[in-house]
Motif scaffolding. Structure first.
Motif, short mmCIF file in Angstrom:
data_model
loop_
_atom_site.label_atom_id
_atom_site.label_comp_id
_atom_site.label_asym_id
_atom_site.label_seq_id
_atom_site.Cartn_x
_atom_site.Cartn_y
_atom_site.Cartn_z
N LEU A 109 23.79 6.66 93.13
CA LEU A 109 24.47 7.90 92.74
C LEU A 109 25.77 7.96 93.52
CD1 LEU A 109 24.50 10.79 91.47
CD2 LEU A 109 23.46 11.56 93.59
N TYR A 110 26.87 8.16 92.80
CA TYR A 110 28.18 8.21 93.45
C TYR A 110 28.60 9.67 93.61
CZ TYR A 110 28.05 3.38 91.90
OH TYR A 110 27.67 2.09 91.68
N CYS A 111 28.79 10.10 94.86
CA CYS A 111 29.29 11.45 95.11
C CYS A 111 30.80 11.37 95.29
CB CYS A 111 28.67 12.03 96.38
SG CYS A 111 26.88 12.11 96.27
N CYS A 112 31.51 12.08 94.44
CA CYS A 112 32.97 11.91 94.41
C CYS A 112 33.67 13.24 94.60
CB CYS A 112 33.41 11.31 93.08
SG CYS A 112 32.40 9.91 92.60
N GLN A 113 34.93 13.14 95.01
CA GLN A 113 35.78 14.31 95.14
C GLN A 113 36.99 14.11 94.25
OE1 GLN A 113 35.78 17.15 97.15
NE2 GLN A 113 33.69 16.76 97.87
N VAL A 114 37.15 14.96 93.24
CA VAL A 114 38.34 14.89 92.40
C VAL A 114 39.04 16.24 92.48
CG1 VAL A 114 39.22 14.54 90.07
CG2 VAL A 114 37.23 13.25 90.86
N ASN A 115 40.27 16.25 92.95
CA ASN A 115 41.04 17.48 93.14
C ASN A 115 40.23 18.53 93.91
OD1 ASN A 115 43.04 16.27 91.66
ND2 ASN A 115 42.31 17.14 89.72
N GLY A 116 39.51 18.08 94.92
CA GLY A 116 38.78 19.01 95.77
C GLY A 116 37.44 19.44 95.22
N GLU A 117 37.09 19.00 94.01
CA GLU A 117 35.79 19.39 93.45
C GLU A 117 34.81 18.23 93.53
OE1 GLU A 117 36.11 21.00 89.50
OE2 GLU A 117 37.98 22.00 90.07
N THR A 118 33.54 18.57 93.76
CA THR A 118 32.51 17.53 93.83
C THR A 118 32.09 17.12 92.42
OG1 THR A 118 31.70 18.48 95.87
CG2 THR A 118 30.22 16.98 94.72
N LYS A 119 32.00 15.81 92.20
CA LYS A 119 31.48 15.28 90.94
C LYS A 119 30.41 14.25 91.26
CE LYS A 119 35.08 17.20 88.96
NZ LYS A 119 34.92 18.51 88.30
N TYR A 120 29.39 14.17 90.41
CA TYR A 120 28.36 13.15 90.56
C TYR A 120 28.51 12.13 89.44
CZ TYR A 120 26.15 16.54 93.64
OH TYR A 120 25.89 17.42 94.65
N VAL A 121 28.54 10.85 89.79
CA VAL A 121 28.62 9.81 88.76
C VAL A 121 27.31 9.04 88.72
CG1 VAL A 121 29.80 7.72 88.02
CG2 VAL A 121 31.11 9.60 89.00
N PHE A 122 26.74 8.93 87.52
CA PHE A 122 25.47 8.23 87.32
C PHE A 122 25.73 6.97 86.50
CE2 PHE A 122 24.86 12.73 87.60
CZ PHE A 122 23.73 12.89 88.38
N PRO A 123 25.21 5.83 86.95
CA PRO A 123 25.34 4.62 86.13
C PRO A 123 24.33 4.64 84.99
CG PRO A 123 24.20 4.12 88.16
CD PRO A 123 24.52 5.58 88.21
#
Lengths: 232, 206
Positions: A109-123
């Motif tokens: 599970l990839y925990c990401c920050q885009v423009n200050g917001e948290t996003k989760y990326v699932f393969p």
């Protein structure tokens, strides 16, 4: 020399095979490091693409830097939604994990920050018509609204199934919700005109029904592994 | 014999038109159907086949006097397969994006009958330089047909060329629709039939 004698034929065949084998082994081993780096970079690009980050004008080093900046953690979860490791999800082969029992799987599970917001990326990984298809789906911090998707394939038909990689298809996903009435409903890929009462849906590719069905199953199977995490 | 003697020029030029591998020798039809829904893949496939065919022709031509007659087809196959594998590894190492696009087609190159056809019919009996020209000529001849078919299929089937929209939105608003049949394989066969028809009508000798 008699090139048709049995001895000559056998010796010739052996020599050819050995020479070719050495040649291939040499080329493969001398290029493997470069190829490994390319594969890794390509995976990073795919993950960035699912986060709607345009990397087309970036150099390779810029892509790596953007990735490092955006993806804060690559966790490994188990099916119960517990965290197994804080890092290393990037190196987990989803293809191999899918062969294991659900309880034994390592789920990246990839925990990401885009423009200050948290996003989760699932393969995601599944089967198309001719070969494997895979992708990434990015969810907002509410673990409900879709932020972006990326799809790719190995050998789907150009112009038909291969259209799943097209912007037009992918642009249908952002803004959809994977829950209905608080329950996980995932998403449906359905033929134009058909309506799914229980889940948000996108239009399938005309003439690419089998691949579209593959995408539909891939999203449902892929995300349902994370059900415990999503419901946390 | 000079490098660009009349004979050598003919070796290069006849496969482009009068002895085209696809429309006259009717070889490699399978891949012509498979990869021509879009112009981009067709172009890449044409170029890859040309390169592999030219290299394989030269290698087989150099080995031609040593190859035992009874296992010549196997030797040809080994050479082609080894070349394809090496080229695909080099692409993966240096131009990864292209290799991603090519993934399916690399496998198709090995099974392309043009390769075995040219190796057996030409390279086994001719010198390396002539074989190189023959390989390039047949490769280009194949690529031309692929590009012509793909041009019409992509233009009429998707309204795009190389992925770029060429039919303006206004035409669609006026009621024009993409022809869905164009992107299905049978249409490639029909288009190919039309090309053969035109070519034979123009040249009664064929």
């Amino acid at each position: 020399m008699n090139t048709n004698s049995n001895t000559y034929t056998i010796v010739y065949a052996s020599v050819i095979v050995i020479v070719v084998a050495f040649l291939l082994a040499f080329v493969s081993s001398s290029l493997s490091e470069r190829i490994g780096k390319n594969v890794e970079l390509d995976k990073k690009k795919q993950i960035l693409s699912s986060l709607n980050i345009d990397y087309s004008k970036m150099s390779d080093t810029e892509v790596a830097a953007t990735y490092a900046e955006t993806v804060k953690q690559d966790l490994i979860l188990n099916a119960a939604g517990e965290q197994l490791a804080e890092n290393g999800g990037f190196d987990v082969e989803v293809k191999d994990e899918n062969l294991k029992d659900l309880d034994d799987r390592q789920l990246p599970l990839y925990c990401c920050q885009v423009n200050g917001e948290t996003k989760y990326v699932f393969p995601l990984r599944g089967a198309g018509l001719w070969g494997p298809i895979w992708g990434y789906i990015a969810l907002n911090a509410d673990k409900d609204e879709v932020f972006g998707v990326y799809f790719s394939h190995e050998s789907e038909t150009p112009g038909l199934g291969a259209e799943i990689t097209n912007e037009k298809f992918k642009s249908q996903f952002p803004g959809l919700h994977i829950r209905r009435n608080g329950q996980l409903s995932y998403l449906s890929v359905l033929k134009k005109g058909k309506v799914d009462e229980n889940a948000d849906q996108v239009d399938a590719i005309t003439g690419g029904t089998m691949t579209s069905n593959g995408v539909d199953a891939m999203i449902k199977d892929g995300l349902s592994q994370y059900a415990n995490f999503l419901n946390k | 014999m000079g490098l660009f003697s009349k004979q050598n020029k003919e070796v290069f030029a006849t496969p482009l038109l009068n002895n085209n591998p696809v429309t006259v020798q009717i070889l490699g039809i399978c891949s012509a159907l498979a990869v021509t829904a879009k112009l981009g893949p067709a172009l890449v496939m044409g170029i890859s086949v040309t390169i592999i065919l030219a290299l394989a022709n030269v290698v087989i031509s150099l080995l031609r006097n040593t190859i035992p007659n009874r296992i010549r087809i196997i030797v040809q196959l080994v050479v082609v397969a080894a070349l394809v594998t090496i080229v695909s590894l080099i692409l993966k190492a240096f131009v990864y994006d292209v290799s991603v696009q090519l993934s399916v087609y690399v496998g198709l190159i090995i099974t392309n009958c043009i390769l075995m056809g040219r190796l057996e019919a030409f390279a086994m009996a001719n010198k390396p330089w002539a074989s190189l020209l023959d390989g390039l000529g047949n490769g280009f001849g194949y690529a031309i047909i692929l590009v012509i078919v793909a041009f019409f299929r992509e233009l009429l089937g998707s309204g795009t060329l190389m992925g770029y929209q060429v039919i303006p939105e206004a035409v669609y608003n006026a009621g024009y629709m993409n022809n869905g049949l164009m992107i299905l394989p049978p249409m490639a066969l029909i288009l190919l039939g039309c090309i053969i028809w035109v070519q034979r009508a123009k040249n009664p000798e064929l």
